[in-house]
Design a protein around this motif. Structure first.
Motif, PDB file in Angstrom:
ATOM      1  N   THR A  14       9.627   3.332  16.577  1.00  0.00           N
ATOM      2  CA  THR A  14      10.023   3.106  15.185  1.00  0.00           C
ATOM      3  C   THR A  14       9.342   1.875  14.622  1.00  0.00           C
ATOM      4  N   LEU A  15       9.283   0.811  15.404  1.00  0.00           N
ATOM      5  CA  LEU A  15       8.651  -0.429  14.937  1.00  0.00           C
ATOM      6  C   LEU A  15       7.164  -0.223  14.691  1.00  0.00           C
ATOM      7  N   PHE A  16       6.494   0.523  15.566  1.00  0.00           N
ATOM      8  CA  PHE A  16       5.065   0.785  15.358  1.00  0.00           C
ATOM      9  C   PHE A  16       4.847   1.627  14.102  1.00  0.00           C
ATOM     10  N   GLY A  17       5.725   2.593  13.860  1.00  0.00           N
ATOM     11  CA  GLY A  17       5.629   3.391  12.642  1.00  0.00           C
ATOM     12  C   GLY A  17       5.806   2.534  11.398  1.00  0.00           C
ATOM     13  N   LEU A  18       6.766   1.629  11.457  1.00  0.00           N
ATOM     14  CA  LEU A  18       7.005   0.722  10.331  1.00  0.00           C
ATOM     15  C   LEU A  18       5.815  -0.206  10.125  1.00  0.00           C
ATOM     16  N   LEU A  19       5.238  -0.667  11.219  1.00  0.00           N
ATOM     17  CA  LEU A  19       4.073  -1.544  11.131  1.00  0.00           C
ATOM     18  C   LEU A  19       2.901  -0.823  10.472  1.00  0.00           C
ATOM     19  N   ARG A  20       2.704   0.440  10.818  1.00  0.00           N
ATOM     20  CA  ARG A  20       1.623   1.221  10.194  1.00  0.00           C
ATOM     21  C   ARG A  20       1.851   1.381   8.695  1.00  0.00           C
ATOM     22  N   GLN A  21       3.091   1.671   8.297  1.00  0.00           N
ATOM     23  CA  GLN A  21       3.396   1.822   6.872  1.00  0.00           C
ATOM     24  C   GLN A  21       3.187   0.503   6.139  1.00  0.00           C
ATOM     25  N   THR A  22       3.622  -0.598   6.742  1.00  0.00           N
ATOM     26  CA  THR A  22       3.452  -1.911   6.136  1.00  0.00           C
ATOM     27  C   THR A  22       1.973  -2.234   5.990  1.00  0.00           C
ATOM     28  N   ALA A  23       1.183  -1.919   7.011  1.00  0.00           N
ATOM     29  CA  ALA A  23      -0.254  -2.166   6.956  1.00  0.00           C
ATOM     30  C   ALA A  23      -0.891  -1.386   5.818  1.00  0.00           C
ATOM     31  N   GLN A  24      -0.430  -0.160   5.611  1.00  0.00           N
ATOM     32  CA  GLN A  24      -0.984   0.663   4.542  1.00  0.00           C
ATOM     33  C   GLN A  24      -0.653   0.060   3.174  1.00  0.00           C
ATOM     34  N   VAL A  25       0.564  -0.411   2.993  1.00  0.00           N
ATOM     35  CA  VAL A  25       0.966  -1.023   1.721  1.00  0.00           C
ATOM     36  C   VAL A  25       0.172  -2.300   1.477  1.00  0.00           C
ATOM     37  N   ILE A  26       0.014  -3.129   2.519  1.00  0.00           N
ATOM     38  CA  ILE A  26      -0.749  -4.370   2.374  1.00  0.00           C
ATOM     39  C   ILE A  26      -2.201  -4.061   2.025  1.00  0.00           C
ATOM     40  N   LEU A  27      -2.748  -3.028   2.640  1.00  0.00           N
ATOM     41  CA  LEU A  27      -4.129  -2.625   2.356  1.00  0.00           C
ATOM     42  C   LEU A  27      -4.293  -2.263   0.886  1.00  0.00           C
ATOM     43  N   ILE A  28      -3.337  -1.536   0.337  1.00  0.00           N
ATOM     44  CA  ILE A  28      -3.386  -1.171  -1.083  1.00  0.00           C
ATOM     45  C   ILE A  28      -3.282  -2.421  -1.957  1.00  0.00           C
ATOM     46  N   LEU A  29      -2.360  -3.322  -1.629  1.00  0.00           N
ATOM     47  CA  LEU A  29      -2.196  -4.545  -2.409  1.00  0.00           C
ATOM     48  C   LEU A  29      -3.452  -5.402  -2.376  1.00  0.00           C
ATOM     49  N   VAL A  30      -4.058  -5.514  -1.204  1.00  0.00           N
ATOM     50  CA  VAL A  30      -5.282  -6.304  -1.057  1.00  0.00           C
ATOM     51  C   VAL A  30      -6.404  -5.701  -1.886  1.00  0.00           C
ATOM     52  N   THR A  31      -6.483  -4.381  -1.925  1.00  0.00           N
ATOM     53  CA  THR A  31      -7.503  -3.711  -2.731  1.00  0.00           C
ATOM     54  C   THR A  31      -7.312  -4.003  -4.211  1.00  0.00           C
ATOM     55  N   VAL A  32      -6.067  -3.980  -4.658  1.00  0.00           N
ATOM     56  CA  VAL A  32      -5.771  -4.287  -6.065  1.00  0.00           C
ATOM     57  C   VAL A  32      -6.144  -5.729  -6.385  1.00  0.00           C
ATOM     58  N   VAL A  33      -5.826  -6.663  -5.488  1.00  0.00           N
ATOM     59  CA  VAL A  33      -6.155  -8.076  -5.708  1.00  0.00           C
ATOM     60  C   VAL A  33      -7.666  -8.256  -5.799  1.00  0.00           C
ATOM     61  N   THR A  34      -8.418  -7.507  -5.006  1.00  0.00           N
ATOM     62  CA  THR A  34      -9.880  -7.614  -5.014  1.00  0.00           C
ATOM     63  C   THR A  34     -10.460  -7.251  -6.377  1.00  0.00           C
TER      64      THR A  34
END
Length: 57
Positions: A14-34
């Protein structure tokens, strides 16, 4: 003891699944900031590579 091991394994999954989802959200946010701050591109590229590595594992 065996039940504890099963519970721990499920929790880690469950924690690894949550980590993957969090990574995906951060990736989107970082792209927007760029888009707004192109000077941060090298940092964004490094962060994106790290997050993609986490998502693959």
């Amino acid at each position: 003891m065996n039940a504890n091991l099963v519970a721990l394994t499920e929790l880690m999954g469950t924690l690894f699944g949550l980590l993957r989802q969090t990574a995906q959200v951060i990736l989107i946010l970082v792209t927007v900031v760029t888009v707004f701050y192109p000077g941060l591109l090298p940092l964004v590229a490094a962060t994106s590579a790290l997050l993609l590595q986490i998502r693959r594992s």
